[in-house]
Design a protein around this motif. Sequence first.
Motif, short mmCIF file in Angstrom:
data_model
loop_
_atom_site.label_atom_id
_atom_site.label_comp_id
_atom_site.label_asym_id
_atom_site.label_seq_id
_atom_site.Cartn_x
_atom_site.Cartn_y
_atom_site.Cartn_z
N GLN A 68 -2.15 -7.35 -0.65
CA GLN A 68 -1.27 -7.32 0.51
C GLN A 68 -2.03 -7.82 1.73
O GLN A 68 -3.26 -7.98 1.70
CB GLN A 68 -0.71 -5.91 0.73
CG GLN A 68 0.25 -5.49 -0.37
CD GLN A 68 0.91 -4.15 -0.10
OE1 GLN A 68 0.63 -3.50 0.90
NE2 GLN A 68 1.77 -3.72 -1.00
N ASP A 69 -1.30 -8.02 2.83
CA ASP A 69 -1.90 -8.70 3.98
C ASP A 69 -2.40 -7.76 5.07
O ASP A 69 -2.79 -8.22 6.14
CB ASP A 69 -0.89 -9.68 4.58
CG ASP A 69 0.33 -8.99 5.19
OD1 ASP A 69 0.49 -7.76 5.01
OD2 ASP A 69 1.14 -9.68 5.85
N ASP A 70 -2.41 -6.45 4.81
CA ASP A 70 -2.82 -5.50 5.86
C ASP A 70 -3.78 -4.47 5.30
O ASP A 70 -3.48 -3.29 5.23
CB ASP A 70 -1.59 -4.82 6.49
CG ASP A 70 -0.66 -4.18 5.45
OD1 ASP A 70 -0.88 -4.39 4.24
OD2 ASP A 70 0.26 -3.46 5.87
N ILE A 71 -4.96 -4.95 4.89
CA ILE A 71 -5.91 -4.10 4.18
C ILE A 71 -7.32 -4.22 4.72
O ILE A 71 -7.72 -5.25 5.27
CB ILE A 71 -5.93 -4.42 2.67
CG1 ILE A 71 -6.25 -5.90 2.42
CG2 ILE A 71 -4.61 -4.02 2.02
CD1 ILE A 71 -6.43 -6.26 0.96
N ARG A 72 -8.07 -3.14 4.56
CA ARG A 72 -9.53 -3.15 4.64
C ARG A 72 -10.04 -3.31 3.21
O ARG A 72 -9.42 -2.83 2.27
CB ARG A 72 -10.05 -1.84 5.22
CG ARG A 72 -9.67 -1.58 6.66
CD ARG A 72 -9.94 -0.13 7.03
NE ARG A 72 -11.35 0.24 6.92
CZ ARG A 72 -11.79 1.49 6.79
NH1 ARG A 72 -10.92 2.50 6.73
NH2 ARG A 72 -13.07 1.74 6.72
N VAL A 73 -11.19 -3.95 3.07
CA VAL A 73 -11.72 -4.26 1.74
C VAL A 73 -13.20 -3.89 1.69
O VAL A 73 -13.95 -4.18 2.63
CB VAL A 73 -11.55 -5.77 1.41
CG1 VAL A 73 -11.96 -6.05 -0.02
CG2 VAL A 73 -10.11 -6.22 1.66
N ALA A 74 -13.60 -3.29 0.60
CA ALA A 74 -15.01 -2.95 0.42
C ALA A 74 -15.86 -4.21 0.36
O ALA A 74 -15.49 -5.20 -0.30
CB ALA A 74 -15.19 -2.14 -0.86
N GLY A 131 1.04 2.59 -4.68
CA GLY A 131 0.84 1.51 -3.72
C GLY A 131 0.29 0.25 -4.37
O GLY A 131 -0.47 0.31 -5.33
N ALA A 132 0.68 -0.90 -3.83
CA ALA A 132 0.33 -2.20 -4.43
C ALA A 132 -0.58 -3.01 -3.51
O ALA A 132 -0.45 -4.22 -3.41
CB ALA A 132 1.60 -2.98 -4.74
N LEU A 133 -1.54 -2.36 -2.86
CA LEU A 133 -2.41 -3.07 -1.93
C LEU A 133 -3.27 -4.11 -2.62
O LEU A 133 -3.55 -5.17 -2.05
CB LEU A 133 -3.32 -2.09 -1.18
CG LEU A 133 -2.77 -1.58 0.16
CD1 LEU A 133 -1.54 -0.74 -0.06
CD2 LEU A 133 -3.83 -0.78 0.90
N GLY A 134 -3.70 -3.84 -3.85
CA GLY A 134 -4.54 -4.79 -4.55
C GLY A 134 -4.60 -4.52 -6.03
O GLY A 134 -4.93 -3.40 -6.44
N TYR A 135 -4.25 -5.51 -6.83
CA TYR A 135 -4.29 -5.41 -8.29
C TYR A 135 -5.18 -6.49 -8.87
O TYR A 135 -5.26 -7.60 -8.33
CB TYR A 135 -2.90 -5.60 -8.89
CG TYR A 135 -1.94 -4.45 -8.75
CD1 TYR A 135 -2.22 -3.20 -9.30
CD2 TYR A 135 -0.72 -4.62 -8.11
CE1 TYR A 135 -1.33 -2.16 -9.20
CE2 TYR A 135 0.18 -3.58 -8.00
CZ TYR A 135 -0.13 -2.35 -8.54
OH TYR A 135 0.77 -1.31 -8.44
#
Length: 217
Positions: A68-74, A131-135
């Motif tokens: 998704q387009d509104d995320i923080r990422v490790a 939630g589908a933030l990242g798959y």
Amino acid sequence: MNFAACVVTTPRDGADYLPATLDALHCAGFTPDVFRDDPATGAYPAFKRALRGLVRRLPGMDGYLMFQDDIRVALNLEPWLQANLWPGRLERIGCCSLYCPTPYDVPTDGWHQLDLGPQDDGMVPWSKGGGALGYVFPRHAAERFCSINHSPESMNQVDHRVAEWCMEQRLDYWRHSPSFLDHTGEVSTFGVYNGPMTPLVLTARRAGRFCPNAMPD
């Protein structure tokens, strides 16, 4: 291991989260495509079109990542995935979620398989997709998922549809805790439908434990 990645973005009122999300993904080791969604079509059809386009443009990848387009990422997430995929038998995996929201956080670090069997609380099992933030989809699963047609009533709640598909296909749905992603936006279909999140939903939508660096020194 070869990955292809895509960010699904849609116009919205207020802040534009996409530039920060792309910066975070670049720092994590990804150079994603950007799929621009028409909000009138719904999140789930857009997700499927984006994944289908990614598979067609870059066939033969080992894994397909959808963000998704509104995320923080490790930080260092890409090299961590290189070293730690897959959590089970490859042919049994439907998807691996890189996001674990507060309601589904567990104290034991690592991959955890979502129980897609009957639920004691009466909830349908796919409602706990979280939630589908990242798959990450392995190639065989991405190709199979792209081959199905979405139903008109399934316009949003991508996580529900992905988990439901895993259950129907008898494939495993994995989720990692602590979460490698966190939600930064204030509009969601998690508990509300296409509107600002209430304080309760806002809290539930945040990662229970966010891992800022997947491979710390």
